[in-house]
Design a protein around this motif. Structure first.
Motif, PDB file in Angstrom:
ATOM      1  N   ALA A  78       0.818  -1.208   0.000  1.00  0.00           N
ATOM      2  CA  ALA A  78       0.000   0.000   0.000  1.00  0.00           C
ATOM      3  C   ALA A  78       0.854   1.261   0.000  1.00  0.00           C
ATOM      4  O   ALA A  78       0.571   2.229  -0.725  1.00  0.00           O
ATOM      5  CB  ALA A  78      -0.944  -0.004   1.203  1.00  0.00           C
ATOM      6  N   CYS A  79       1.923   1.275   0.788  1.00  0.00           N
ATOM      7  CA  CYS A  79       2.794   2.451   0.842  1.00  0.00           C
ATOM      8  C   CYS A  79       3.558   2.646  -0.456  1.00  0.00           C
ATOM      9  O   CYS A  79       3.872   3.783  -0.837  1.00  0.00           O
ATOM     10  CB  CYS A  79       3.774   2.338   2.015  1.00  0.00           C
ATOM     11  SG  CYS A  79       2.990   2.588   3.621  1.00  0.00           S
ATOM     12  N   SER A  80       3.847   1.549  -1.154  1.00  0.00           N
ATOM     13  CA  SER A  80       4.524   1.682  -2.448  1.00  0.00           C
ATOM     14  C   SER A  80       3.638   2.422  -3.440  1.00  0.00           C
ATOM     15  O   SER A  80       4.131   3.129  -4.315  1.00  0.00           O
ATOM     16  CB  SER A  80       4.908   0.305  -2.994  1.00  0.00           C
ATOM     17  OG  SER A  80       3.776  -0.407  -3.472  1.00  0.00           O
ATOM     18  N   TYR A  81       2.305   2.274  -3.292  1.00  0.00           N
ATOM     19  CA  TYR A  81       1.358   2.962  -4.157  1.00  0.00           C
ATOM     20  C   TYR A  81       1.072   4.380  -3.682  1.00  0.00           C
ATOM     21  O   TYR A  81       1.128   5.326  -4.461  1.00  0.00           O
ATOM     22  CB  TYR A  81       0.022   2.192  -4.202  1.00  0.00           C
ATOM     23  CG  TYR A  81       0.062   0.871  -4.918  1.00  0.00           C
ATOM     24  CD1 TYR A  81       0.986   0.633  -5.935  1.00  0.00           C
ATOM     25  CD2 TYR A  81      -0.826  -0.143  -4.588  1.00  0.00           C
ATOM     26  CE1 TYR A  81       1.013  -0.588  -6.602  1.00  0.00           C
ATOM     27  CE2 TYR A  81      -0.805  -1.364  -5.249  1.00  0.00           C
ATOM     28  CZ  TYR A  81       0.117  -1.574  -6.256  1.00  0.00           C
ATOM     29  OH  TYR A  81       0.131  -2.780  -6.915  1.00  0.00           O
ATOM     30  N   LYS A  82       0.768   4.510  -2.391  1.00  0.00           N
ATOM     31  CA  LYS A  82       0.249   5.781  -1.870  1.00  0.00           C
ATOM     32  C   LYS A  82       1.328   6.779  -1.465  1.00  0.00           C
ATOM     33  O   LYS A  82       1.135   7.983  -1.618  1.00  0.00           O
ATOM     34  CB  LYS A  82      -0.662   5.499  -0.662  1.00  0.00           C
ATOM     35  CG  LYS A  82      -1.765   4.483  -0.904  1.00  0.00           C
ATOM     36  CD  LYS A  82      -2.753   4.946  -1.950  1.00  0.00           C
ATOM     37  CE  LYS A  82      -3.882   3.911  -2.117  1.00  0.00           C
ATOM     38  NZ  LYS A  82      -4.867   4.334  -3.133  1.00  0.00           N
ATOM     39  N   CYS A  83       2.440   6.284  -0.942  1.00  0.00           N
ATOM     40  CA  CYS A  83       3.463   7.187  -0.403  1.00  0.00           C
ATOM     41  C   CYS A  83       4.676   7.342  -1.314  1.00  0.00           C
ATOM     42  O   CYS A  83       5.420   8.317  -1.187  1.00  0.00           O
ATOM     43  CB  CYS A  83       3.934   6.695   0.969  1.00  0.00           C
ATOM     44  SG  CYS A  83       2.620   6.438   2.175  1.00  0.00           S
ATOM     45  N   HIS A  84       4.889   6.378  -2.214  1.00  0.00           N
ATOM     46  CA  HIS A  84       6.109   6.394  -3.036  1.00  0.00           C
ATOM     47  C   HIS A  84       5.796   6.317  -4.522  1.00  0.00           C
ATOM     48  O   HIS A  84       6.609   5.826  -5.307  1.00  0.00           O
ATOM     49  CB  HIS A  84       7.019   5.235  -2.624  1.00  0.00           C
ATOM     50  CG  HIS A  84       7.444   5.301  -1.192  1.00  0.00           C
ATOM     51  ND1 HIS A  84       8.626   5.870  -0.772  1.00  0.00           N
ATOM     52  CD2 HIS A  84       6.812   4.870  -0.064  1.00  0.00           C
ATOM     53  CE1 HIS A  84       8.720   5.795   0.543  1.00  0.00           C
ATOM     54  NE2 HIS A  84       7.633   5.189   0.999  1.00  0.00           N
ATOM     55  N   GLU A  85       4.625   6.815  -4.887  1.00  0.00           N
ATOM     56  CA  GLU A  85       4.246   6.811  -6.293  1.00  0.00           C
ATOM     57  C   GLU A  85       5.221   7.672  -7.097  1.00  0.00           C
ATOM     58  O   GLU A  85       5.540   8.797  -6.729  1.00  0.00           O
ATOM     59  CB  GLU A  85       2.817   7.358  -6.453  1.00  0.00           C
ATOM     60  CG  GLU A  85       2.289   7.268  -7.873  1.00  0.00           C
ATOM     61  CD  GLU A  85       0.840   7.708  -7.975  1.00  0.00           C
ATOM     62  OE1 GLU A  85       0.312   7.711  -9.099  1.00  0.00           O
ATOM     63  OE2 GLU A  85       0.247   8.062  -6.939  1.00  0.00           O
ATOM     64  N   GLY A  86       5.722   7.115  -8.196  1.00  0.00           N
ATOM     65  CA  GLY A  86       6.661   7.847  -9.033  1.00  0.00           C
ATOM     66  C   GLY A  86       8.105   7.727  -8.598  1.00  0.00           C
ATOM     67  O   GLY A  86       9.004   8.241  -9.260  1.00  0.00           O
ATOM     68  N   HIS A  87       8.355   7.039  -7.477  1.00  0.00           N
ATOM     69  CA  HIS A  87       9.720   6.866  -6.975  1.00  0.00           C
ATOM     70  C   HIS A  87      10.393   5.663  -7.647  1.00  0.00           C
ATOM     71  O   HIS A  87       9.738   4.848  -8.295  1.00  0.00           O
ATOM     72  CB  HIS A  87       9.709   6.660  -5.461  1.00  0.00           C
ATOM     73  CG  HIS A  87       9.328   7.883  -4.688  1.00  0.00           C
ATOM     74  ND1 HIS A  87       9.462   7.983  -3.315  1.00  0.00           N
ATOM     75  CD2 HIS A  87       8.808   9.071  -5.091  1.00  0.00           C
ATOM     76  CE1 HIS A  87       9.043   9.164  -2.921  1.00  0.00           C
ATOM     77  NE2 HIS A  87       8.627   9.832  -3.972  1.00  0.00           N
ATOM     78  N   ASP A  88      11.691   5.572  -7.477  1.00  0.00           N
ATOM     79  CA  ASP A  88      12.469   4.451  -8.001  1.00  0.00           C
ATOM     80  C   ASP A  88      12.433   3.333  -6.957  1.00  0.00           C
ATOM     81  O   ASP A  88      13.106   3.408  -5.929  1.00  0.00           O
ATOM     82  CB  ASP A  88      13.906   4.903  -8.260  1.00  0.00           C
ATOM     83  CG  ASP A  88      14.760   3.808  -8.875  1.00  0.00           C
ATOM     84  OD1 ASP A  88      14.179   2.809  -9.346  1.00  0.00           O
ATOM     85  OD2 ASP A  88      15.999   3.935  -8.885  1.00  0.00           O
ATOM     86  N   LEU A  89      11.632   2.285  -7.232  1.00  0.00           N
ATOM     87  CA  LEU A  89      11.412   1.210  -6.257  1.00  0.00           C
ATOM     88  C   LEU A  89      12.064  -0.094  -6.684  1.00  0.00           C
ATOM     89  O   LEU A  89      12.134  -0.416  -7.870  1.00  0.00           O
ATOM     90  CB  LEU A  89       9.912   0.984  -6.053  1.00  0.00           C
ATOM     91  CG  LEU A  89       9.085   2.162  -5.532  1.00  0.00           C
ATOM     92  CD1 LEU A  89       7.619   1.771  -5.469  1.00  0.00           C
ATOM     93  CD2 LEU A  89       9.575   2.599  -4.175  1.00  0.00           C
ATOM     94  N   PHE A  90      12.545  -0.852  -5.692  1.00  0.00           N
ATOM     95  CA  PHE A  90      13.030  -2.203  -5.917  1.00  0.00           C
ATOM     96  C   PHE A  90      11.972  -3.169  -5.390  1.00  0.00           C
ATOM     97  O   PHE A  90      11.541  -3.052  -4.243  1.00  0.00           O
ATOM     98  CB  PHE A  90      14.338  -2.465  -5.166  1.00  0.00           C
ATOM     99  CG  PHE A  90      15.480  -1.587  -5.593  1.00  0.00           C
ATOM    100  CD1 PHE A  90      15.859  -1.512  -6.921  1.00  0.00           C
ATOM    101  CD2 PHE A  90      16.172  -0.839  -4.668  1.00  0.00           C
ATOM    102  CE1 PHE A  90      16.913  -0.711  -7.320  1.00  0.00           C
ATOM    103  CE2 PHE A  90      17.230  -0.033  -5.047  1.00  0.00           C
ATOM    104  CZ  PHE A  90      17.597   0.027  -6.382  1.00  0.00           C
ATOM    105  N   GLU A  91      11.572  -4.127  -6.220  1.00  0.00           N
ATOM    106  CA  GLU A  91      10.628  -5.150  -5.760  1.00  0.00           C
ATOM    107  C   GLU A  91      11.404  -6.245  -5.049  1.00  0.00           C
ATOM    108  O   GLU A  91      12.307  -6.845  -5.620  1.00  0.00           O
ATOM    109  CB  GLU A  91       9.853  -5.726  -6.945  1.00  0.00           C
ATOM    110  CG  GLU A  91       8.781  -6.709  -6.534  1.00  0.00           C
ATOM    111  CD  GLU A  91       7.936  -7.164  -7.703  1.00  0.00           C
ATOM    112  OE1 GLU A  91       6.985  -7.923  -7.471  1.00  0.00           O
ATOM    113  OE2 GLU A  91       8.236  -6.764  -8.839  1.00  0.00           O
ATOM    114  N   LEU A  92      11.071  -6.523  -3.801  1.00  0.00           N
ATOM    115  CA  LEU A  92      11.791  -7.499  -2.988  1.00  0.00           C
ATOM    116  C   LEU A  92      11.097  -8.856  -2.949  1.00  0.00           C
ATOM    117  O   LEU A  92      11.554  -9.766  -2.274  1.00  0.00           O
ATOM    118  CB  LEU A  92      11.959  -6.970  -1.555  1.00  0.00           C
ATOM    119  CG  LEU A  92      12.688  -5.624  -1.435  1.00  0.00           C
ATOM    120  CD1 LEU A  92      12.729  -5.171   0.014  1.00  0.00           C
ATOM    121  CD2 LEU A  92      14.098  -5.728  -1.996  1.00  0.00           C
TER     122      LEU A  92
END
Length: 392
Positions: A78-92
């Protein structure tokens, strides 16, 4: 519903390639099931922090907020969608016993939009180089733009790091999906597992030495003699309580051993062979691997949970009927053809669009998907407007 989805050039002398709309929808359903398995029923709207250290959940790391050189941190779906939208994310993928870090002291001034009242740090969390997008003993990213060797990544069930098959120090069996793997480093940190490996891991021969046709029979027929034999040798647990029937002690006294090197691949249901006497439980706790005696800890159990959740939600619809299939039944053949062509065009373009994210190892956000469909609508309007000038 036998609709033409693509046509070969006439001079190629090949027949038209056809696919039914049912086939297309079934393929999409399979992809949705895979996605549900990865997410394991994770909530995309609520932060998982209030649940504490979740037994297993889908996790992400934000390279934008916590880059390499800083402190590692993990965030929930949920935070990957709501708080870090548009950020450079690594899927763990998944981690066990983890509590969402989003908005705590590791993120500086940034606050979690979904749950603000969080502890400064989650002392029970365990981190690795995965949280900076690095994997394996080679400490490289995945996908690795500098690695030209095609190789699969396999996760160790103890440290939960991912390893290239060629860096495991052993031959990777053909049927990896039926087994769990423990890397050499984790085996050496829990040396008593080498005793189990000498007795249990050897049974893996039933999988990869069988002829292919027999192997398929074992997969499909749950009552086959080969599978029953394997189950008899891998199922069943040792006595609880007193150490008088310690299975580990019996294995040590047998004198059977194996080379103490390389990763170990374990056959299905191997965890049920672990001794659960009082002394062994203390041994697991001291080594930090008590989870090995919990069959619900397995990734397979986690994935099945996600699939079951998805199926339950689908069954909640009107008699479980697919609304798209119901709508198609009311269309004539020409309309059905138009839909399948439009669908295949969109599917191809979406695949090309998403491949860019896969190549860069980035997570696709809702905004990325919205942008794709906005581009689709824009192109469709331009085609429609252009067509106005060719009317007779």
């Amino acid at each position: 519903f036998a609709l033409v989805s693509s046509r070969m050039a006439a001079n190629d002398g090949e027949e038209e390639a056809t696919v039914s709309l049912v086939d297309v929808l079934e393929e999409d359903e399979e992809l949705e099931n895979e996605a549900s398995a990865v997410l394991g029923g994770s909530d995309s709207e609520k932060c998982s922090y209030p649940e504490g250290y979740v037994k297993r959940q889908a996790l992400y790391a934000c390279n934008t907020c916590t880059p390499k050189g800083g402190e590692p941190a993990g965030i929930c779906l949920a935070c990957s969608y709501k708080c870090h939208e548009g950020h450079d994310l690594f899927e763990l993928y998944t981690k066990r016993n983890f509590r969402c870090d989003c908005g705590n002291d590791k993120f500086g001034e940034m606050e979690c939009k979904l749950f603000a009242d969080k502890e400064k740090v989650n002392s029970g969390n365990k981190y690795s180089h995965n949280f900076f997008g690095l994997y394996c003993t080679c400490d490289r990213p995945y996908p690795d733009p500098e690695d030209e060797v095609p190789d699969e990544m396999i996760q160790c069930i103890v440290c939960e790091d991912w390893f290239h098959g060629r860096h495991l120090g052993c031959v990777v069996p053909d049927c990896v999906e039926l087994q769990e793997m423990i890397c050499e480093s984790c085996m050496n940190k829990t040396p008593f597992l080498w005793n189990y490996a000498a007795h249990i891991a050897g049974n893996i021969i039933y999988f990869f030495l069988l002829p292919f046709c027999i192997y398929r029979y074992v997969q499909v027929n749950g009552t086959s003699a080969c599978k029953r034999k394997h189950q008899e040798e891998t199922e069943g647990s040792s006595e609880e309580g007193s150490c008088s029937g310690c299975r580990l002690r019996e294995m040590k006294s047998s004198g059977k051993s194996r080379t103490l090197q390389g990763a170990v691949f374990w056959p299905s249901a191997w965890r049920t062979k672990l001794c659960t006497c009082t002394d062994c439980k203390v041994l697991y706790a001291d080594a930090g691997v008590s989870f090995l005696t919990d069959e619900m800890d397995t990734v397979l159990a986690y994935e099945n949970k996600g699939k079951s959740t998805e199926q339950a939600e689908q069954a909640g619809g009107a008699e479980g009927r697919d609304p798209l299939m119901s709508a198609l039944n009311n269309l004539n053949r020409v309309q059905q053809l138009e839909i399948i062509h439009e669908y295949n065009d969109m599917k191809t373009e979406l695949k090309d669009y998403l491949q860019r994210f896969a190549a860069e190892g980035k997570v696709v956000t809702p905004e990325d998907i919205r942008q794709f469909f906005e581009q689709q609508q824009s192109r469709k309007r331009r085609r429609a407007n252009a067509g106005q000038y060719y009317c007779s």
